[in-house]
Write an enzyme that holds these catalytic residues in place. Sequence first.
Site, PDB file in Angstrom:
ATOM      1  N   SER A 578       0.852  -1.191   0.000  1.00 56.44           N
ATOM      2  CA  SER A 578       0.000   0.000   0.000  1.00 56.44           C
ATOM      3  C   SER A 578       0.883   1.234   0.000  1.00 56.44           C
ATOM      4  O   SER A 578       2.028   1.190   0.448  1.00 56.44           O
ATOM      5  CB  SER A 578      -0.871  -0.007   1.260  1.00 56.44           C
ATOM      6  OG  SER A 578      -1.482   1.259   1.431  1.00 56.44           O
ATOM      7  N   TYR A 591      -2.629  -0.769  10.523  1.00 57.63           N
ATOM      8  CA  TYR A 591      -2.617  -1.073   9.091  1.00 57.63           C
ATOM      9  C   TYR A 591      -1.281  -0.658   8.468  1.00 57.63           C
ATOM     10  O   TYR A 591      -0.624  -1.440   7.777  1.00 57.63           O
ATOM     11  CB  TYR A 591      -3.783  -0.349   8.406  1.00 57.63           C
ATOM     12  CG  TYR A 591      -3.841  -0.524   6.910  1.00 57.63           C
ATOM     13  CD1 TYR A 591      -4.332  -1.700   6.346  1.00 57.63           C
ATOM     14  CD2 TYR A 591      -3.403   0.486   6.057  1.00 57.63           C
ATOM     15  CE1 TYR A 591      -4.388  -1.864   4.963  1.00 57.63           C
ATOM     16  CE2 TYR A 591      -3.451   0.333   4.679  1.00 57.63           C
ATOM     17  CZ  TYR A 591      -3.944  -0.842   4.134  1.00 57.63           C
ATOM     18  OH  TYR A 591      -3.989  -0.993   2.776  1.00 57.63           O
TER      19      TYR A 591
HETATM   20  N1  LIG Z   1      -8.324  -0.732  -2.550  1.00 54.60           N
HETATM   21  C1  LIG Z   1      -7.379   0.084  -2.166  1.00 54.60           C
HETATM   22  O1  LIG Z   1      -7.519   1.306  -2.209  1.00 54.60           O
HETATM   23  C2  LIG Z   1      -6.090  -0.420  -1.631  1.00 54.60           C
HETATM   24  C3  LIG Z   1      -5.068   0.480  -1.366  1.00 54.60           C
HETATM   25  C4  LIG Z   1      -3.870   0.012  -0.863  1.00 54.60           C
HETATM   26  C5  LIG Z   1      -3.696  -1.335  -0.655  1.00 54.60           C
HETATM   27  N2  LIG Z   1      -4.684  -2.195  -0.920  1.00 54.60           N
HETATM   28  C6  LIG Z   1      -4.468  -3.616  -0.669  1.00 54.60           C
HETATM   29  O2  LIG Z   1      -4.851  -4.378  -1.763  1.00 54.60           O
HETATM   30  C7  LIG Z   1      -5.245  -5.681  -1.337  1.00 54.60           C
HETATM   31  C8  LIG Z   1      -6.590  -6.029  -1.988  1.00 54.60           C
HETATM   32  O3  LIG Z   1      -7.575  -5.136  -1.558  1.00 54.60           O
HETATM   33  P1  LIG Z   1      -8.955  -4.868  -2.333  1.00 54.60           P
HETATM   34  O4  LIG Z   1      -9.079  -3.414  -2.454  1.00 54.60           O
HETATM   35  O5  LIG Z   1      -9.056  -5.699  -3.528  1.00 54.60           O
HETATM   36  O6  LIG Z   1      -9.993  -5.335  -1.209  1.00 54.60           O
HETATM   37  P2  LIG Z   1     -11.167  -6.405  -1.269  1.00 54.60           P
HETATM   38  O7  LIG Z   1     -11.774  -6.410   0.087  1.00 54.60           O
HETATM   39  O8  LIG Z   1     -12.029  -6.141  -2.423  1.00 54.60           O
HETATM   40  O9  LIG Z   1     -10.396  -7.766  -1.466  1.00 54.60           O
HETATM   41  C9  LIG Z   1      -9.679  -8.399  -0.441  1.00 54.60           C
HETATM   42  C10 LIG Z   1      -9.987  -9.878  -0.462  1.00 54.60           C
HETATM   43  O10 LIG Z   1      -9.212 -10.524   0.559  1.00 54.60           O
HETATM   44  C11 LIG Z   1     -10.031 -11.483   1.182  1.00 54.60           C
HETATM   45  N3  LIG Z   1      -9.566 -11.750   2.539  1.00 54.60           N
HETATM   46  C12 LIG Z   1      -9.627 -10.919   3.605  1.00 54.60           C
HETATM   47  N4  LIG Z   1      -9.133 -11.538   4.676  1.00 54.60           N
HETATM   48  C13 LIG Z   1      -8.742 -12.767   4.308  1.00 54.60           C
HETATM   49  C14 LIG Z   1      -8.149 -13.867   4.989  1.00 54.60           C
HETATM   50  N5  LIG Z   1      -7.881 -13.813   6.296  1.00 54.60           N
HETATM   51  N6  LIG Z   1      -7.878 -14.973   4.285  1.00 54.60           N
HETATM   52  C15 LIG Z   1      -8.167 -15.032   2.957  1.00 54.60           C
HETATM   53  N7  LIG Z   1      -8.733 -14.032   2.287  1.00 54.60           N
HETATM   54  C16 LIG Z   1      -9.013 -12.906   2.943  1.00 54.60           C
HETATM   55  C17 LIG Z   1     -11.411 -10.867   1.171  1.00 54.60           C
HETATM   56  O11 LIG Z   1     -12.422 -11.846   1.320  1.00 54.60           O
HETATM   57  C18 LIG Z   1     -11.442 -10.169  -0.169  1.00 54.60           C
HETATM   58  O12 LIG Z   1     -12.008 -10.990  -1.176  1.00 54.60           O
HETATM   59  C19 LIG Z   1      -5.269  -5.629   0.184  1.00 54.60           C
HETATM   60  O13 LIG Z   1      -4.113  -6.190   0.704  1.00 54.60           O
HETATM   61  C20 LIG Z   1      -5.303  -4.146   0.468  1.00 54.60           C
HETATM   62  O14 LIG Z   1      -4.738  -3.815   1.708  1.00 54.60           O
HETATM   63  C21 LIG Z   1      -5.891  -1.763  -1.411  1.00 54.60           C
END
Ligand SMILES: NC(=O)c1ccc[n+]([C@@H]2O[C@H](COP(=O)([O-])OP(=O)(O)OC[C@H]3O[C@@H](n4cnc5c(N)ncnc54)[C@H](O)[C@@H]3O)[C@@H](O)[C@H]2O)c1
Length: 701
Positions: A578, A591
């Site tokens: 991130s 986080y």
């Molecule tokens: N969306 C953003 O703005 C953003 C920004 C920075 C970083 N990220 C990172 O990107 C990654 C994906 O995020 P996203 O935006 O697609 O979110 P999202 O919630 O759409 O997807 C995350 C997925 O991870 C799964 N998950 C959560 N906990 C879990 C566990 N313990 N075991 C297995 N699966 C699990 C959830 O069910 C979900 O399907 C994350 O690591 C997030 O921190 C996202």
Amino acid sequence: MSGPATGLYAPLPDLWDDGHAAGLDEANLLLYRSNLLGSDLRITNFGGGNTSAKIDEADPLTGETVKVLWVKGSGGDIGSMKLDGFSTLYLDKLLSLKSVYRGLAHEDAMVALFNHCTFNLNPRATSIDTPLHGFVPHAHVDHVHADAVIAIAACENPETLTHEIYGDEIGYLPWQRPGFDLGLKLGDLAAANPRLKGVVLGGHGLFTWGPTSKACYATTLAMINKASSWLAANSKGAAFGGAAVAALPPEARRAAAAKLMPEIRKRISAGERKIGHFSEAPEVLEFVNSRDLNGLAALGTSCPDHFLRTKIRPLVLPLDPAAGNLDAVIAGLDASLDAYRADYAAYYQRCKRPHSPAMRDPNAVIYLVPGVGMLSFAKDKPTARVAAEFYVNAINVMRGASSVSNYVGLDEQEAFDIEYWLLEEAKLQRMPKPKTLAGRVAVITGGAGGIGRAIAARLMSEGACVALADIDKASLDETVATFRKTFGRDAAIGVHGDVTDEAAVASAVRETVVAYGGVDIVVANAGIASAAAFEDTSLELWNRNIAILATGYFLTAREGYKVMKDQGLGGSLVFIASKNALAASSGASAYCTAKAAEVHLARCIALEGAPLGIRANVVNPDAVLRGSKIWQGEWRAQRAASNKVAEDDLEEVYRQRSLLKRSVYPEDIAEAVYYFASDLSAKSTGNILNVDAGNAVSFAR
Ligand SMILES: NC(=O)c1ccc[n+]([C@@H]2O[C@H](COP(=O)([O-])OP(=O)(O)OC[C@H]3O[C@@H](n4cnc5c(N)ncnc54)[C@H](O)[C@@H]3O)[C@@H](O)[C@H]2O)c1
Ligand SMILES: [Zn+2]
């Protein structure tokens, strides 16, 4: 044996539906019949066999009615084909080619002439089996590779058995490579014997015909059923001489497959990366556990379709399930594979002709493992799976033939001439260049989430096989089903589990290996977001962030890394961290800290992985609102509140905050992951790529 046969020899059901057929024209009736026949692998193997109809059509040149031969074109599968899978030829022009045919030595030249017979500018390439349909003086012709009929055709006395089973309903022609000459012989036999319903081709399969599509279909089924019930009634003794060893329990079989597959893959992927397939179907286990395994496997397959997919013979690995000598089998793999390759090279040398194409990949396609099952490897998953299905057809054939007579494999020189046929080589040369991730296997955690889905789609579009791991079962199932529709049934699997659970992560990686043969790419992405003022951060919230983000990435990477190390083909680990991994952000200490840990972990892995060719890199997203579940809940409300805007205005707030004034989408993150996953970044490890539309606080240094 008495009573109706069951299992392998159970009668084929008649699926013809008059109501459905009533609305169809001749071409669509042919298609209907073809799809029905191809829907059962006992009738014909995938891609095997062909069907035809001679249909009256208006000639676009003259308006006059002419006979047009509709026949399955080159490639394709009768079970799944559509109307455009048929080539169409003026029948009279095709028949007129008989006058220019100069004999067996000029067979291949005839294929080019088929194009001159094309009706209505149909671009579908004509199959070499076309004369076998066109020269038979009946309106509808089916050619199928039914296991029960090939079992008869692969006995040492096929002609006698054909007469015994079919009387004078069905004729017999000895093995001959399909082409113009065989078409002439088949046509002559049918013309001289108007009451014949078809012909058994030695070592090959069945031709049947009829006046209508319905009648032709019924005859095809009836003739296969006759062979089946005859085999059921006349089989002697236990199949394959009875069991020599007992199968391992299911869990142990999968564990053995998971250990063996990367070890084999490592040794056969020098030319092109291979994908594996594991099969433990009952008929496979019966064969690999049998007394006759080694003897029958060595004879090779009989039907040319079978060995084009499976190579003439499989490699039997000397596992003794009772003794538990798996480690010794692995230690002996180099020797086993070398021996197979030497044997294949010797076959090539013995059989090659002056103009034969160069020797192809000498590695085995099919690996038989007593107590465990069958492993198959090919350049992609569908090819590996279909090879396994073909070997099941071959097992059924050997079972039938050896239970009533002696099974005979196809003559070695004939096999070679088909395998290295110049027309076959031309087909291979026409294949499109493989995609950049063809033969690669990726595990993506959080694969059912917004960013995970986009990554999966990007990697699959480049030819990778993908295992999606996620804790959200409903969303995972839905995602996998959607992907299979878009990218094909073999492109993706789902593994349900929690990335904080060590055993669950190990099992997810193991299931990936059993599904595809190994692991090349690991994308640690499963995650959450959380917000709390520092003093209000509970230990529970802190632990949750550390567990899912830091520990989850650690476990995922470690399990994938272990397989990559054993497999010896390098690999790529990509962490979705991130912006907050680099830039501290107030109100999200747990986080941010966990995300920072991910980055440092990736760098540590990059150090240790480098000598093994295992790379580790980081992609840092920021504010990817679309599709993200993180941005649907509490986090969204908190971020809106702390920015003092309405939730719907958040995307605009983040856009304005970026240097480039652009929104970041899941597809943008996926593109960066693709770069790190592929050989495009072969010389990058320990790196960070920000995909955040520019943010000075997170400039990497
Ligand atoms: N969306 C953003 O703005 C953003 C920004 C920075 C970083 N990220 C990172 O990107 C990654 C994906 O995020 P996203 O935006 O697609 O979110 P999202 O919630 O759409 O997807 C995350 C997925 O991870 C799964 N998950 C959560 N906990 C879990 C566990 N313990 N075991 C297995 N699966 C699990 C959830 O069910 C979900 O399907 C994350 O690591 C997030 O921190 C996202
Ligand atoms: Zn055939």
